[in-house]
Design an enzyme around this catalytic site. Structure first.
Site, PDB file in Angstrom:
ATOM      1  N   SER A 165       0.765  -1.485  -0.081  1.00 29.54           N
ATOM      2  CA  SER A 165       0.175  -0.235  -0.027  1.00 29.54           C
ATOM      3  C   SER A 165       0.936   1.304  -0.067  1.00 29.54           C
ATOM      4  O   SER A 165       1.549   1.316  -0.903  1.00 29.54           O
ATOM      5  CB  SER A 165      -0.947  -0.033   1.300  1.00 29.54           C
ATOM      6  OG  SER A 165      -1.986   0.719   1.057  1.00 29.54           O
ATOM      7  N   ASP A 335      -9.532  -5.453  -5.640  1.00 28.30           N
ATOM      8  CA  ASP A 335      -9.169  -4.242  -4.741  1.00 28.30           C
ATOM      9  C   ASP A 335      -9.693  -2.812  -5.112  1.00 28.30           C
ATOM     10  O   ASP A 335      -9.498  -2.341  -6.333  1.00 28.30           O
ATOM     11  CB  ASP A 335      -7.562  -4.240  -5.003  1.00 28.30           C
ATOM     12  CG  ASP A 335      -6.780  -3.554  -3.720  1.00 28.30           C
ATOM     13  OD1 ASP A 335      -7.523  -2.522  -3.386  1.00 28.30           O
ATOM     14  OD2 ASP A 335      -5.637  -3.956  -3.549  1.00 28.30           O
ATOM     15  N   HIS A 368      -7.639  -5.574  -1.032  1.00 29.28           N
ATOM     16  CA  HIS A 368      -6.395  -4.915  -0.546  1.00 29.28           C
ATOM     17  C   HIS A 368      -5.706  -5.545   0.685  1.00 29.28           C
ATOM     18  O   HIS A 368      -4.680  -5.741   0.829  1.00 29.28           O
ATOM     19  CB  HIS A 368      -6.696  -3.453  -0.079  1.00 29.28           C
ATOM     20  CG  HIS A 368      -5.766  -2.438  -0.169  1.00 29.28           C
ATOM     21  ND1 HIS A 368      -4.884  -2.163  -1.105  1.00 29.28           N
ATOM     22  CD2 HIS A 368      -5.089  -2.043   0.985  1.00 29.28           C
ATOM     23  CE1 HIS A 368      -4.015  -1.301  -1.121  1.00 29.28           C
ATOM     24  NE2 HIS A 368      -4.128  -1.000   0.418  1.00 29.28           N
TER      25      HIS A 368
END
Length: 392
Positions: A165, A335, A368
């Site tokens: 991320s 995601d 994610h």
């Protein structure tokens, strides 16, 4: 319904830190809390940045089976609103640091400024706003270089890097400016964040619109503390927005994660989320709204001119990343934060990359959180990372 809401709030805490639902973390260090109880040797270090922040780092120098020799160092960098603990929420055979250590690597865990183990400075007090006057730009210019320099000084070897991320965003920005590459062997980027204009969650879009430059004044806080009252009130305002479903945040914010274990999420609530600066949240929101990867926008041509010598914030040109730098990118089809279309824009920036230096993994069912908390990540993602590192 109550359980679903609870899990949703936890994941929202995990990635954006917009609630006060987390419990107090344990006072012990990361080594004592999560590593040595599993039978691994662990060392604690402090690293000082050029702007005076004192960062906590942990080292797992070898796996449980031991082994000698010069092991290849790997630096693992977490995302926003969490810290190094987030890599240890699953059992050892499903946790990336332990898997890398058992595979023969010398593993280093980063903890960015403002998180629980990195709330110190040579002169500034975290209870004062000056401590929080930074964005991910400073992670690019100060935190990452400090951690790389320290690992290199301790090992004398080039470093493999793993980011998730925001840990991918700061790495890509660094590489584009030629930072770190002289000490870097390769990089594995999970759920890569660069372009964010296709983020699909209504809640995420509303949050990005809310994080304008004046939010620090409006909230009265420079520290964006997910355990604090001000952030809790902010979340209530967002959840009152028409069309926002705060009962299923797990799916509506991160996408439909396929492979999370409830016990792992329960461990998360005991340890995360962590503070970041409100200014950093504003900068991330700018990335969503403006559709470019750029330095912090101070809100006016005059202020930008004062800081950058130009009216607009400079762009991080990702096509400048060295074409021979070995990169492994892994992203998911579900995601909602690292949307596949935005990853496509990132890959387009890398279109001149040497073909044998770019490895791309697409996992149709992953969202994610699966990349760091998924029970299947070992077999699908982590095994591929180990193989990628071993090829370099």
């Amino acid at each position: 319904m109550a359980r679903r809401c609870f899990l949703g709030f936890l994941v929202f805490c995990f990635w954006l830190g917009l609630t006060s639902c987390a419990r107090s973390p344990p006072p012990t260090g990361l080594c004592a809390a999560s590593v040595t109880p599993q039978g691994y040797k662990c060392q604690e270090f402090e690293v000082k940045t050029q702007d005076g922040y004192i960062l906590s780092m942990q080292r797992i120098p070898k796996g449980r089976a031991g082994g000698g020799g010069n092991k290849q160092p790997v630096l693992i960098q977490h995302g926003v609103m969490v810290d190094g603990m987030t890599w240890f929420l699953n059992p050892p055979d499903q946790s990336l640091p332990f898997i890398l250590a058992d595979a023969g690597f010398d593993v280093w865990i980063a903890n960015t400024r403002g998180t629980r183990y990195s709330r110190r400075h040579t002169t500034l007090d975290p209870s004062k706003s000056e401590f929080w006057n930074w964005t991910w730009d400073e992670l690019v210019t100060s935190d990452l270089p400090a951690t790389f320099d320290f690992v290199f000084s301790q090992t004398g070897q080039k470093i493999h890097y793993v980011g998730h991320s925001m840990g991918t965003l700061i790495a890509l920005a660094s590489f584009s400016e030629g930072r770190l590459v002289d000490k870097l062997k390769s990089a594995a980027l999970l759920s890569p964040i660069a372009y964010l204009s296709h983020m699909t969650t209504a809640l995420g879009v509303v949050a990005a619109k809310a994080f304008v430059g004046e939010i620090t004044t409006l909230m009265g806080v420079a520290e964006f503390n997910p355990k604090g009252e001000a952030v809790g009130k902010f979340l209530k305002v967002l959840c009152a927005t028409p069309g926002i479903d705060c009962y299923d945040l797990l799916k509506s914010l991160t996408g439909k994660n396929c492979c999370l274990n409830v016990s792992t999420v329960d461990l998360f609530v005991k340890n995360e989320p962590q503070s970041t600066s409100t200014k950093n949240m504003v900068h991330l929101a700018q990335t969503v709204r403006e559709g470019v990867v750029a330095k912090y926008n101070y809100g006016s041509a005059d202020f930008n001119m004062m800081h950058y010598g130009e009216a607009s914030p400079p762009i991080y040109n990702l096509s400048n990343i060295p074409h021979n730098l070995p990169l492994f990118l892994s992203y998911g089809g579900q995601d909602a934060l690292s949307d596949p279309r935005d990853v496509g824009l990132l890959l387009d920036s890398l279109k001149l990359h040497d073909g044998d230096k770019l490895t791309v993994q697409f996992i149709k069912d992953y969202a994610h959180a699966d990349f760091i908390m998924g029970v299947t990540a070992k077999d699908i993602v982590y095994t591929a990372i180990v193989a990628f590192f071993n090829r370099q």
